[in-house]
Scaffold this motif. Structure first.
Motif, PDB file in Angstrom:
ATOM      1  N   LEU A 143       0.839  -1.106  -0.013  1.00  0.00           N
ATOM      2  CA  LEU A 143      -0.081  -0.103  -0.012  1.00  0.00           C
ATOM      3  C   LEU A 143       0.843   1.251  -0.029  1.00  0.00           C
ATOM      4  N   GLY A 144       2.392   1.052   0.161  1.00  0.00           N
ATOM      5  CA  GLY A 144       3.037   2.347   0.035  1.00  0.00           C
ATOM      6  C   GLY A 144       2.823   3.134  -1.191  1.00  0.00           C
ATOM      7  N   ASP A 145       2.305   2.614  -2.513  1.00  0.00           N
ATOM      8  CA  ASP A 145       2.113   3.268  -3.712  1.00  0.00           C
ATOM      9  C   ASP A 145       0.635   2.900  -4.043  1.00  0.00           C
ATOM     10  N   PRO A 146      -0.274   3.539  -3.562  1.00  0.00           N
ATOM     11  CA  PRO A 146      -1.829   2.882  -3.797  1.00  0.00           C
ATOM     12  C   PRO A 146      -2.257   3.105  -5.184  1.00  0.00           C
ATOM     13  N   ALA A 147      -1.446   4.107  -6.074  1.00  0.00           N
ATOM     14  CA  ALA A 147      -1.875   3.999  -7.703  1.00  0.00           C
ATOM     15  C   ALA A 147      -1.101   2.753  -8.197  1.00  0.00           C
ATOM     16  N   ARG A 148      -0.208   2.395  -7.636  1.00  0.00           N
ATOM     17  CA  ARG A 148       0.621   1.313  -8.607  1.00  0.00           C
ATOM     18  C   ARG A 148      -0.423   0.033  -8.911  1.00  0.00           C
ATOM     19  N   PRO A 149      -0.354  -0.317 -10.218  1.00  0.00           N
ATOM     20  CA  PRO A 149      -1.133  -1.432 -10.393  1.00  0.00           C
ATOM     21  C   PRO A 149      -0.653  -2.669  -9.673  1.00  0.00           C
ATOM     22  N   LEU A 150      -1.486  -3.598  -9.286  1.00  0.00           N
ATOM     23  CA  LEU A 150      -1.412  -4.869  -8.477  1.00  0.00           C
ATOM     24  C   LEU A 150      -0.325  -5.499  -8.861  1.00  0.00           C
ATOM     25  N   GLY A 151      -0.508  -5.693 -10.162  1.00  0.00           N
ATOM     26  CA  GLY A 151       0.677  -6.828 -10.813  1.00  0.00           C
ATOM     27  C   GLY A 151       2.150  -6.220 -10.797  1.00  0.00           C
ATOM     28  N   GLU A 152       2.377  -5.067 -10.880  1.00  0.00           N
ATOM     29  CA  GLU A 152       3.519  -4.522 -10.638  1.00  0.00           C
ATOM     30  C   GLU A 152       3.971  -4.575  -9.327  1.00  0.00           C
ATOM     31  N   ALA A 153       3.083  -4.188  -8.224  1.00  0.00           N
ATOM     32  CA  ALA A 153       3.374  -4.185  -6.941  1.00  0.00           C
ATOM     33  C   ALA A 153       3.731  -5.595  -6.403  1.00  0.00           C
ATOM     34  N   LEU A 154       3.032  -6.607  -6.998  1.00  0.00           N
ATOM     35  CA  LEU A 154       3.201  -7.800  -6.424  1.00  0.00           C
ATOM     36  C   LEU A 154       4.888  -8.595  -6.750  1.00  0.00           C
ATOM     37  N   LEU A 155       5.141  -8.116  -8.295  1.00  0.00           N
ATOM     38  CA  LEU A 155       6.601  -8.207  -8.463  1.00  0.00           C
ATOM     39  C   LEU A 155       7.754  -7.633  -7.886  1.00  0.00           C
ATOM     40  N   ASP A 156       7.426  -6.479  -7.366  1.00  0.00           N
ATOM     41  CA  ASP A 156       8.503  -5.725  -6.640  1.00  0.00           C
ATOM     42  C   ASP A 156       8.813  -6.396  -5.495  1.00  0.00           C
ATOM     43  N   GLN A 157      10.062  -7.066  -5.488  1.00  0.00           N
ATOM     44  CA  GLN A 157      10.643  -7.747  -4.356  1.00  0.00           C
ATOM     45  C   GLN A 157      10.818  -6.963  -2.972  1.00  0.00           C
ATOM     46  N   ARG A 158      10.560  -5.861  -3.201  1.00  0.00           N
ATOM     47  CA  ARG A 158      10.910  -4.932  -1.818  1.00  0.00           C
ATOM     48  C   ARG A 158       9.722  -4.705  -1.335  1.00  0.00           C
ATOM     49  N   ASN A 159       8.522  -5.286  -1.619  1.00  0.00           N
ATOM     50  CA  ASN A 159       7.461  -5.110  -0.983  1.00  0.00           C
ATOM     51  C   ASN A 159       7.028  -6.697  -0.219  1.00  0.00           C
ATOM     52  N   LEU A 160       7.262  -7.633  -0.990  1.00  0.00           N
ATOM     53  CA  LEU A 160       7.379  -8.894  -0.317  1.00  0.00           C
ATOM     54  C   LEU A 160       7.873  -9.977  -1.418  1.00  0.00           C
ATOM     55  N   ALA A 161       8.670 -10.804  -0.917  1.00  0.00           N
ATOM     56  CA  ALA A 161       9.873 -11.649  -1.672  1.00  0.00           C
ATOM     57  C   ALA A 161       9.371 -12.927  -2.137  1.00  0.00           C
ATOM     58  N   GLY A 162       9.317 -13.418  -3.388  1.00  0.00           N
ATOM     59  CA  GLY A 162       9.164 -14.737  -3.779  1.00  0.00           C
ATOM     60  C   GLY A 162       8.255 -14.733  -4.927  1.00  0.00           C
ATOM     61  N   ILE A 163       7.640 -13.591  -5.252  1.00  0.00           N
ATOM     62  CA  ILE A 163       6.398 -13.835  -6.049  1.00  0.00           C
ATOM     63  C   ILE A 163       7.041 -13.382  -7.744  1.00  0.00           C
ATOM     64  N   GLY A 164       6.543 -14.198  -8.663  1.00  0.00           N
ATOM     65  CA  GLY A 164       7.213 -13.922  -9.929  1.00  0.00           C
ATOM     66  C   GLY A 164       5.983 -13.745 -10.899  1.00  0.00           C
ATOM     67  N   ASN A 165       6.229 -13.902 -12.190  1.00  0.00           N
ATOM     68  CA  ASN A 165       5.156 -13.756 -13.247  1.00  0.00           C
ATOM     69  C   ASN A 165       4.129 -14.538 -13.011  1.00  0.00           C
ATOM     70  N   VAL A 166       4.257 -16.010 -12.835  1.00  0.00           N
ATOM     71  CA  VAL A 166       3.057 -16.855 -12.774  1.00  0.00           C
ATOM     72  C   VAL A 166       2.336 -16.705 -11.499  1.00  0.00           C
ATOM     73  N   TYR A 167       2.995 -16.481 -10.548  1.00  0.00           N
ATOM     74  CA  TYR A 167       2.120 -16.236  -9.281  1.00  0.00           C
ATOM     75  C   TYR A 167       1.249 -14.904  -9.268  1.00  0.00           C
TER      76      TYR A 167
END
Length: 278
Positions: A143-167
């Motif tokens: 939620l640090g950047d509320p305007a960011r698309p969910l998919g991009e936020a999930l891929l950002d390893q600074r948010n949570l580590a381990g998710i890639g394109n499949v997940y």
């Protein structure tokens, strides 16, 4: 495609083969470390941190590697023929009395002081498969950047580590939202479910050779790699498009019938093209 579950398995396999044993062979085929020799040192442990691998050896040293898209670690028994690729793709060889670990096509390989591991992984958010997992912190980071698309936020390893394109694609499907939905618009109950669901998926797959998010034997994934086949839930053709922040575009899959939120139109370049599943 190497994601957190794949890297977890690689670390487990390497740890089982090398930990507690003395290195009898050490060959780092990277110009910067060509003269480094770890022979005679005991391997202390091999651990995963998000998509990163940390091989710690006696004397306060850590070999840091990252698989990215094509990298792989292979473990071979004594006398077994190596089959991970041609010799010119080998980046590192670590051998003990009864096993040899060979790193192929590793785009990141560096030798660090163990005390300096933070230089390689200190930027990462909570590890979905690690002892530091903290779902509350992961939600705050997302939620640090509320305007960011969910998919991009999930891929950002600074948010949570381990998710890639499949997940990324599979999680968005399970939440019934598109990867282009601004994360600040995600309903509160979905935001609460997201870190829990992500961890559940990775934990369920961390010991499987074939990744499965559907619970079905005949079909492993809901949307990733399925365009333009029909959605398993509603029958609408699954679509594909590139998504990214401009630095790198990633193939993304979603079902227009099941997932609500913004999405590229079919006329958008790079949209609706079938992609090879991993």
């Amino acid at each position: 495609m190497p994601e957190g579950d794949t890297v977890y398995r690689a670390a487990k396999r390497l740890h089982g083969a090398l930990a507690g044993k003395v290195l009898t062979r050490s060959d780092l085929r990277v110009p910067r470390y060509a003269t480094a020799d770890l022979t005679g040192r005991t391997v202390l442990d091999v651990t995963a941190r998000g998509k990163h691998l940390l091989t710690r050896v006696e004397g306060g040293l850590t070999l840091h590697s990252h698989l990215r898209m094509d990298g792989a670690w292979k473990v071979f028994a004594a006398g077994q023929r190596w089959n991970g690729g041609p010799a010119h793709q080998i980046r590192v060889i670590l051998g003990v009395a009864d096993r040899t670990a060979v790193g192929y096509r590793l785009p990141v390989l560096e030798l660090l002081r163990t005390a300096d591991e933070h230089r390689a992984v200190g930027h990462l958010g909570p590890d979905l498969l690690g002892p530091d997992w903290d779902p509350g912190l992961a939600r705050e980071n997302l939620l640090g950047d509320p305007a960011r698309p969910l998919g991009e936020a999930l891929l950002d390893q600074r948010n949570l580590a381990g998710i890639g394109n499949v997940y990324k694609s599979e999680l968005c499907f399970l939440l019934r939202v598109t990867p282009w939905l601004p994360i600040g618009e995600l309903p509160a109950e979905h935001l609460g479910q997201l870190p829990v669901l992500a961890r559940r998926l990775l934990e369920a797959n961390r010991d499987r050779a074939t990744r499965n998010t559907t619970g079905r034997r005949e079909q492993n994934l809901f949307v990733y790699g399925r365009a333009p086949r029909p959605c398993l839930h509603c029958g609408t053709p699954v679509r594909a498009a590139d998504q990214g922040d401009g630095s790198r575009e990633r193939p993304t899959y979603w079902c227009p019938g099941c997932q609500w939120g913004p999405a590229p139109s079919p006329e958008t370049p790079g949209s609706g093209l079938p992609r090879r599943a991993s």
